[in-house]
Design an enzyme around this catalytic site. Structure first.
Site, PDB file in Angstrom:
ATOM      1  N   LYS C 183      47.432  39.863  34.786  1.00 24.65           N
ATOM      2  CA  LYS C 183      48.144  41.116  34.566  1.00 24.65           C
ATOM      3  C   LYS C 183      48.028  42.003  35.800  1.00 24.65           C
ATOM      4  CE  LYS C 183      48.138  45.538  32.572  1.00 24.65           C
ATOM      5  NZ  LYS C 183      48.000  46.064  33.897  1.00 24.65           N
ATOM      6  N   GLU C 257      34.721  43.246  39.691  1.00 22.31           N
ATOM      7  CA  GLU C 257      34.690  43.882  41.019  1.00 22.31           C
ATOM      8  C   GLU C 257      35.091  45.325  40.796  1.00 22.31           C
ATOM      9  OE1 GLU C 257      33.560  42.393  43.478  1.00 22.31           O
ATOM     10  OE2 GLU C 257      33.970  40.255  43.284  1.00 22.31           O
TER      11      GLU C 257
END
Lengths: 339, 287, 516
Positions: C183, C257
Site C-alpha cells: 500500500k 522503519e
C-alpha cells in the site's frame, strides 16, 4: 566589513601575513599555521564538485556564460616551438575570437613565455590593455617555468625581464620540492621576492599569479595549504597548473582553492583571484567552473581581475557553442579559426 | 540426636547485592511434594523498577567490556557451577522431584550451555556482521551490538536451572544486562545462581534476579520505557499478548513465549535476538 | 540579470503518459476500487494529477487472496534463479523507464527532479539488481540452510521516497520468495502504479505483487489482515507503535522503519567545508522529509559561530522552487497537512525562545512551501530538539567534549541515524561505537546503498532493510531444533552444541517462534 576585516585592511601584505602567522615566516611558524587550517575530506569535496557540475545552464544563462567564459580566458601558447609569428597569430585570435561575429568578446589575456612578451605587446598594439580591463593583457610565465628548478637569482631575472618587456601579469611557479619537504618559509620568501620583482619603475606592480602545480602537490590538503601560503605571501591570483604535468586543473581542486579565496575574503576583506589552467577543453566543462565560482565565492568573482581560465583549445569549443546559439544549428571546426 | 535445621529466607539479587524486597514480602518455597524448603523474597513492582535501574547502570561497563573478557567472565560462571554441582542437584531434586541422575544431567547441561554461549562472545559478531560493498568510496561495516536492558520471564516449567540459564546466557553474550523473573514455584536454582554470580566475575547489575510472581511483575517490566527487549519465553501462562501490547508502546523488542522441553534451546538466533545492527559509513579518500 | 538566477531548465514531461484515473493492481490487472476514489495532486501547484482508486477491506481481501494464490501456485514453486531473473528484468525496466519514473515522482511528491533523477530512481534499479542476485543464494543469507519464504507480505510505505521505499520493500520480499500486497502512501500512489505497469511488462506472474491504494483505513485493513504472514512498515513512530500493538500475539513477522531525530555531530577538527555540505545535505535533502535526517546539529562550542556563519552563507545559495526545474535544490512540501505540522512545530520553536533564521527566498504562490530554516540557541528540552519535524528545519545545539556530544546525541527515544564529522579516525570510531543508532555516517551523511543495512534502534523501529541483513525478516529458518535458531554464514555448518541432554531426544511439542 567585520572587525577582523577592518583590522586586516589597515595592514600591508607582509604585516598582515605576520599577524596571521603569529611570528616570522619560518618553516615552523608556517607549518603551525597551515596545519591548523581545517582539512579536506576528498570524497565530500569531489561530491560537492560533482553536484555543482549537474547545474543545468540553459538559454539566456548559457548565452551569458559563453560570453563570460571567453572574456575570462588567458589564451595560451607555451611551446618550445613558439615563434613571434605564432604569438602574433595567437594575439589575432585573442582580439577577434570569432572572425564571423565581431560582437564576440575578446579574451582577457594572452599567456606566453617571457621571451615572447615583446612580440605579444607589439602585436596587440593599442589593444594592449596594460593592466586595465579595457583590452587584452599580456601574461608571462616565469621563474623557470614549468619546473621552477633554477636559482632564485635566475627566477627573479626571468620575472624582471618579462615585466620590463611589458608583461602585465606574471605566472610564477612555486617550488614544489620545497613545499613537499616542508620548507614553507622558502616557498613563502620566494613568492615575496617574485612579487617585489613584479614592481615596475613607476612603482606599480605586474599582477602576480602563483602556480601551485596541484597535480604535483597530490593531495587536497596540500593544495589548500599551498593556496593559503601563496595568498599570505601576497599572490594576486592562485593558479592550479602549468599544463605540463599529467594532472592539471580539476573541478574539485579549483573548488578547494575557491574556498580558500572565500575564507580569505571573510577574514581580511581582500579579494584574490583563481585561475584553473590545463585540461579545460569544452564549453560544458568551463560552464561548470563558472557555476562553481558563482556558488562558492559569488558572482562578483566572474571578472577578469578575479577569475581566469588558462586554456588554448577551450576557446574554439566555446565559439562553436556560441555559433550554435546564434544560428540554431551545430557548427564545425572549419568555422572557427586556428591560432 | 537430630540437629535443628536453620531455615533460610532468601533475598533478591539486585545490582550485585542481596536486598530484601522493598515490600518486605516473602513467600514459601515448597518441594515438589509440598514440604517447606525456605522463604523467598516476593519482589514487587518497585523491586522490578530498581532492577531495571541496576541493569541500566551496569550496561555501559558490560557492553563496553571486550568480547574476550565477556567470554572469560561467562566461562568463569561455568567453572563455579562445576564446583557446586552437588548443591544444585540437591535443590533440583527437592524442587522438581526428579531423580538425582536427571538432576545431574540438567546441571551438566546448564554448565555446558554457559560454556557454549561463553564461546560465542567473541565470535557472534563475526558471523552476524559483515562489510558491505557499497557503490562509492566508502568504508561500510555492519556490526551487531547489544540491545540494552533485557527483561526476561524465565521458563516456569521444565528444568528450573537449565531454563533460567538458557534464557539469561544468550542475552549476556553480546553485552546486554538482564532483569530476570525466576521460576516462581521453583526459584532455588535461580537464588543459588545469584550467589554464584555474586562471587563470579560478572559485574554487579549485569544480572538481576527477581523472585516472586511473574504475573505481578511482568506488566511493569513490559511497559517499562527503559527496558529495551522483553523475553517472554516463560510467560506462556500469563496474559502475554497484553504484555506484548504494553511493550509496543516504546517499541520494545519482544520474544514470544516458548513451551515444551526445548524452550529457549541454544542457538545463535537467541543471541542475535537481543542485538541491533549498526552500520557505519566512512569516506575513503587517498588525496 | 544575475547569472545565479539560472534561466529555467525544466525537465520535459512529454515522456510521461498518464491516465486520468488509476485502479488497484490486483492479480496482475488494474481493477476499480470499491472505496471512493481520491485525488492525487501535485504539491507544487495543487493541481490534480489523477484520480486514484481507494481500496476498502474487501479489496484488501481480494489482494491478499491473490497474493496467497500466487504464493501457493506459482511463486513458491519457482526456482530461486527464476525469481532472480524476474527481479533482474524489473531492474532493467526501471532503468529503461528511469526518466519517466523520475518525472512522475517529482510531479506527485514535489521533490526536486535532480533528486528523483539522480538519487531515487537509480537506487530503485540498484535495489532490484542487488536483491535479484540473492534469490538463488538464500542458503547464505544468514538464517541457516534451506530457509523458506514466509508467505504473503503486507507492506505499507510512506510518501517521502515513494518508489524507493517500494523497492526497499518489494525487492527483498520477492527475492526471498514471498508474495506482496503493498500500500503506497495516500498522497504518492503514482509511481507505484507505474511500477505495476513495469511488472506487467516484465510478465511477473499475476498476484505476486498487488498494489492497493487508499487511505489509513486501507493500510489498517492490510496490516491487520489475518492472511498476511509478515508486516513491513515505514512511517511514523506513532503508526509503527499501533502496528506493533495490532500484531501482538500473532506470529506475523514485523519490520518497522520509523521516525528519527538524528544528531549530526561536528567536532572542531572537522573538514569544515564538507561538514557544511553534510549538514545541508543532512537536513535539506528531500525538504527534510527523511526519517534519518540530521535534524539536530551538535556543534562543538568553539566553532559554533563560524559554522553558523558558513551555514547561513551556504543556505543562501539554495534554490527553492519548481521541483521540475533541474536546478531546484528545495522542492515542495508534500502536503498541506505536513506543511501545517512543520509550521506548528517551528512556531513552537520560536515561542520556546530559539532563534529562527531562513534565507531570503521567494515562495511560489500556489503549492506547499517552506523555507529552509535553522534554529540556534536551542536547548535539549525544546520540542524542536526532540520532536521529529520531518521538514527543512535544523535545530542547532552545542557541546564541549566528546562525552557530552555522545550523551546529547543519545538523549532521544529515537535511534535511527547519526553523523560524525572529525578528521581524527580514532575519535570517529569511538564515538560511532557509543552512538545508539542504526546508521552512522562519518564525514558524510544520507548515503544509501542496497548493500548497506538500514534501520533503527529504540523507537526508530526494528529489523533492517538493505544488505544481507535485509533478507532476514523475509525468510523463515528451516524447521528443526537448533537449526531453526541458527544463524550462520556457511550453509551446512551446524553451530548448535553437541546435544547430550535427555530433553533433546523428546519430540518438541512447542510451536517455535523466531525473534521479532
Amino acid at each position: 566589513m567585520t572587525t577582523s576585516q577592518t583590522a586586516m585592511a589597515q595592514l600591508n601584505t607582509g604585516e598582515r601575513a605576520l599577524a596571521l602567522i603569529g611570528g616570522e615566516a619560518t618553516d615552523a611558524n608556517l607549518r603551525r599555521y597551515l596545519h591548523g587550517i581545517p582539512g579536506i575530506d576528498a570524497v565530500g569535496l569531489e561530491q560537492r564538485a560533482s553536484d555543482l557540475g549537474t547545474r543545468s545552464i540553459k538559454t539566456s544563462s548559457k548565452k551569458w556564460a559563453i560570453d563570460k567564459i571567453i572574456s575570462l580566458i588567458d589564451l595560451t601558447t607555451l611551446e618550445g616551438a613558439d615563434t613571434p609569428g605564432k604569438v602574433k597569430s595567437l594575439v589575432g585570435k585573442a582580439l577577434t575570437p570569432d572572425a564571423g561575429d565581431l560582437s564576440c568578446p575578446r579574451v582577457a589575456a594572452v599567456c606566453v613565455y617571457g621571451d615572447m612578451v615583446l612580440h605579444a605587446v607589439a602585436a596587440l598594439g593599442s589593444a594592449h590593455s596594460a593592466g586595465t580591463d579595457a583590452g587584452v593583457n599580456v601574461a608571462a610565465v616565469a621563474t623557470a617555468f614549468p619546473s621552477g628548478r633554477a636559482s632564485l637569482a635566475i627566477k627573479l631575472a626571468d620575472v624582471h625581464d618579462a615585466v620590463a618587456a611589458g608583461a602585465d601579469e606574471i605566472d610564477m611557479v612555486i617550488d614544489r620540492g620545497a613545499f613537499l619537504s616542508g620548507r614553507f618559509g622558502q616557498v613563502y620568501d620566494e613568492i615575496v621576492a617574485v612579487k617585489q620583482s613584479c614592481r615596475r619603475p613607476d612603482g606599480s606592480f605586474a599582477h602576480l599569479k602563483v602556480i601551485l602545480e596541484t597535480g604535483e602537490l597530490s593531495t587536497y590538503d596540500n593544495v589548500r595549504r599551498a593556496s593559503w601560503l601563496a595568498i599570505l605571501a601576497g599572490g594576486d591570483f592562485i593558479k592550479t597548473s602549468t599544463g605540463k604535468v599529467p594532472v592539471a586543473a580539476t573541478l574539485p581542486v579549483t573548488l578547494s582553492m575557491l574556498e580558500v579565496v572565500r575564507d580569505w575574503h571573510r577574514l581580511t576583506g581582500a579579494k584574490v583571484g583563481v585561475k584553473p589552467a590545463g585540461g579545460i577543453r569544452t564549453s560544458k566543462d568551463a560552464t561548470k567552473y563558472i557555476v562553481t565560482v558563482a556558488e562558492t565565492v559569488g558572482e562578483e568573482w566572474l571578472t577578469p581581475s578575479l577569475f581566469r581560465f588558462g586554456a588554448s583549445s577551450l576557446l574554439n569549443d566555446v565559439l562553436m557553442q556560441r555559433q550554435k546559439m546564434t544560428s540554431g544549428h551545430y557548427s564545425g571546426l572549419d568555422y572557427v579559426t586556428i591560432d | 540426636m537430630t540437629r535443628l535445621a536453620v531455615p533460610k529466607t532468601y533475598k533478591l539479587y539486585l545490582g550485585g547485592k542481596f536486598p530484601r524486597s522493598e515490600s518486605g514480602r516473602v513467600y514459601e518455597i515448597r518441594s515438589h511434594d509440598g514440604e517447606f524448603l525456605a522463604n523467598a523474597a516476593k519482589a514487587s513492582r518497585k523491586d522490578a523498577r530498581d532492577a531495571v535501574v541496576a541493569a541500566r547502570s551496569a550496561l555501559g561497563g558490560w557492553a563496553g567490556a571486550t568480547a574476550y573478557n565477556r567470554g572469560q567472565v561467562l566461562y568463569r560462571i561455568a567453572e563455579l557451577l562445576e564446583g557446586r554441582r552437588a548443591q544444585f542437584v540437591t535443590e533440583i531434586v527437592q524442587s522438581e522431584g526428579v531423580s538425582t541422575a536427571a538432576a545431574f544431567a540438567q546441571v551438566d547441561e546448564a554448565i555446558d550451555r554457559w560454556v557454549w554461549y561463553a564461546g560465542w562472545a567473541d565470535k557472534y559478531l563475526q558471523v552476524a556482521g559483515n562489510a558491505n560493498p557499497v557503490s562509492g568510496p566508502y568504508f561500510n561495516l555492519s556490526v551487531p551490538e547489544p540491545t540494552g536492558v533485557v527483561a526476561i520471564i524465565a521458563p516456569q516449567t521444565g528444568g528450573s536451572l537449565l531454563g533460567l540459564v538458557s534464557a539469561v546466557a544468550p542475552a549476556l553474550v553480546s553485552g546486554n544486562t538482564v532483569v530476570v523473573v525466576a521460576n516462581e514455584a521453583m526459584p532455588l536454582s535461580a537464588i543459588s545462581l545469584g550467589e554464584v554470580l555474586a562471587t563470579s566475575d560478572v559485574p554487579g547489575g549485569v544480572v538481576n534476579i527477581l523472585t516472586g510472581s511473574p504475573a505481578e511483575m511482568a506488566p511493569w517490566l513490559a511497559s517499562h520505557a527503559d527496558v529495551n527487549a522483553l523475553d517472554l519465553v516463560g510467560a506462556g501462562d500469563l496474559d502475554w499478548i497484553h504484555l506484548e501490547i504494553d511493550a509496543a508502546e516504546t517499541l520494545t523488542r519482544v520474544l514470544q513465549p516458548e513451551n515444551g522441553p526445548d524452550a529457549a534451546s541454544p542457538s545463535l538466533a537467541r543471541v542475535l535476538a537481543f542485538t541491533e545492527t549498526k552500520t557505519i559509513w566512512h569516506t575513503k579518500g587517498l588525496i | 540579470m544575475s547569472f545565479l538566477d539560472y534561466a529555467p531548465a525544466p525537465e520535459s514531461q512529454a515522456v510521461l503518459n498518464l491516465r486520468g484515473d488509476y485502479g488497484l493492481f490486483i492479480d496482475g490487472e488494474f481493477v476499480a476500487g470499491r472505496g471512493e476514489p481520491f485525488q492525487s495532486i501535485n504539491p507544487a501547484t495543487e493541481k490534480q494529477i489523477a484520480m486514484i482508486a481507494h481500496a476498502d477491506a474487501a479489496d484488501v481481501d481480494a489482494a491478499v487472496a491473490a497474493a496467497r494464490r500466487a504464493y501457493d501456485k506459482t511463486w513458491s514453486k519457482l526456482s530461486g534463479s527464476d525469481r532472480g531473473k524476474y527481479l533482474f528484468r524489473i531492474a532493467r525496466l526501471v532503468q529503461e523507464r528511469a526518466r519517466e519514473l523520475a518525472v512522475a515522482e517529482t510531479l506527485d511528491n514535489g521533490k526536486p527532479i535532480k533528486e528523483s533523477r539522480d538519487v531515487d530512481v537509480p537506487l530503485v534499479a540498484a535495489w532490484f539488481f542487488y536483491y535479484a542476485g540473492w534469490a538463488d543464494k538464500l542458503d547464505h543469507a544468514g538464517v541457516g540452510p534451506t530457509p523458506s519464504a514466509r508467505g504473503v507480505a503486507a507492506q505499507v510505505i510512506p510518501w517521502n521516497f515513494p518508489l524507493l521505499m517500494l523497492a526497499w520493500k518489494i525487492a527483498p520480499a520477492l527475492a526471498a520468495g514471498n508474495t506482496v500486497v503493498l500500500k503506497p502512501a495516500e498522497t504518492t500512489s503514482l509511481t507505484a502504479l507505474l511500477f505495476a505497469e513495469i511488472l506487467q511488462q516484465a510478465d511477473l506472474p499475476a498476484g505476486v505483487v498487488n498494489i492497493v491504494t487508499g487511505g489509513r483505513d486501507t493500510g489498517k485493513a492490510l496490516v491487520g489482515h489475518p492472511g498476511v504472514n509478515l508486516v513491513a512498515f515505514t512511517g511514523s513512530t506513532g503508526a509503527g507503535r499501533a502496528i506493533a500493538r495490532s500484531v501482538a500475539g500473532t506470529d506475523k513477522k514485523v519490520i518497522l522503519e520509523l521516525g528519527g531525530k538524528a544528531a549530526n555531530i561536528v567536532f572542531d577538527d572537522a573538514p569544515i567545508d564538507q561538514a557544511i555540505e553534510g549538514i545541508v545535505n543532512g537536513i535539506f535533502f528531500n525538504q527534510g522529509h527523511v526519517c534519518c535526517a540530521g535534524s539536530r546539529l551538535l556543534v562543538q562550542e568553539s566553532i559554533h559561530d563560524d559554522v553558523i556563519d558558513r551555514l547561513k552563507a551556504r543556505l543562501s545559495t539554495l534554490r527553492l522552487g519548481d521541483p521540475m526545474d533541474k536546478n531546484t535544490d528545495i522542492g515542495a512540501i508534500n502536503s498541506a497537512e505536513q506543511l501545517a505540522r512543520i509550521r506548528e512545530l517551528t512556531d513552537i520553536g520560536e515561542q520556546e525562545g530559539a532563534e529562527r533564521w531562513s534565507p531570503d527566498c521567494v515562495l511560489p504562490e500556489a503549492g506547499f512551501w517552506f523555507r529552509p530554516t535553522i534554529f540556534t540557541n536551542v536547548s535539549t528540552s525544546h520540542r524542536i530538539a526532540r520532536d521529529e519535524v520531518f521538514g527543512p528545519v535544523l535545530s542547532v545545539l552545542t557541546f564541549r567534549t566528546p562525552a557530552e556530544a555522545i550523551a546529547k546525541a543519545n538523549n532521544t527515544p529515537y535511534g535511527l541515524s547519526a553523523g560524525i564529522w572529525t578528521e581524527k579516525g580514532s575519535r570517529m570510531l569511538a564515538v560511532a561505537d557509543k552512538l545508539r543508532a542504526g546508521v552512522i555516517w562519518a564525514n558524510t551523511f544520507n548515503r544509501f546503498d542496497p548493500a548497506s543495512p538500514f534501520g533503527g534502534y529504540k523507537e526508530s523501529g526494528y529489523g533492517r532493510e538493505g544488505g544481507r541483513h535485509g533478507l532476514a525478516a523475509y525468510l523463515k529458518p528451516a524447521a528443526g531444533r537448533a537449526a531453526a535458531r541458527t544463524v550462520t554464514a556457511a550453509p551446512a555448518a551446524s553451530i548448535a552444541p553437541a546435544v547430550a541432554s535427555p530433553a533433546a531426544e523428546k519430540t518438541p511439542v512447542s510451536r517455535k517462534k523466531a525473534a521479532k
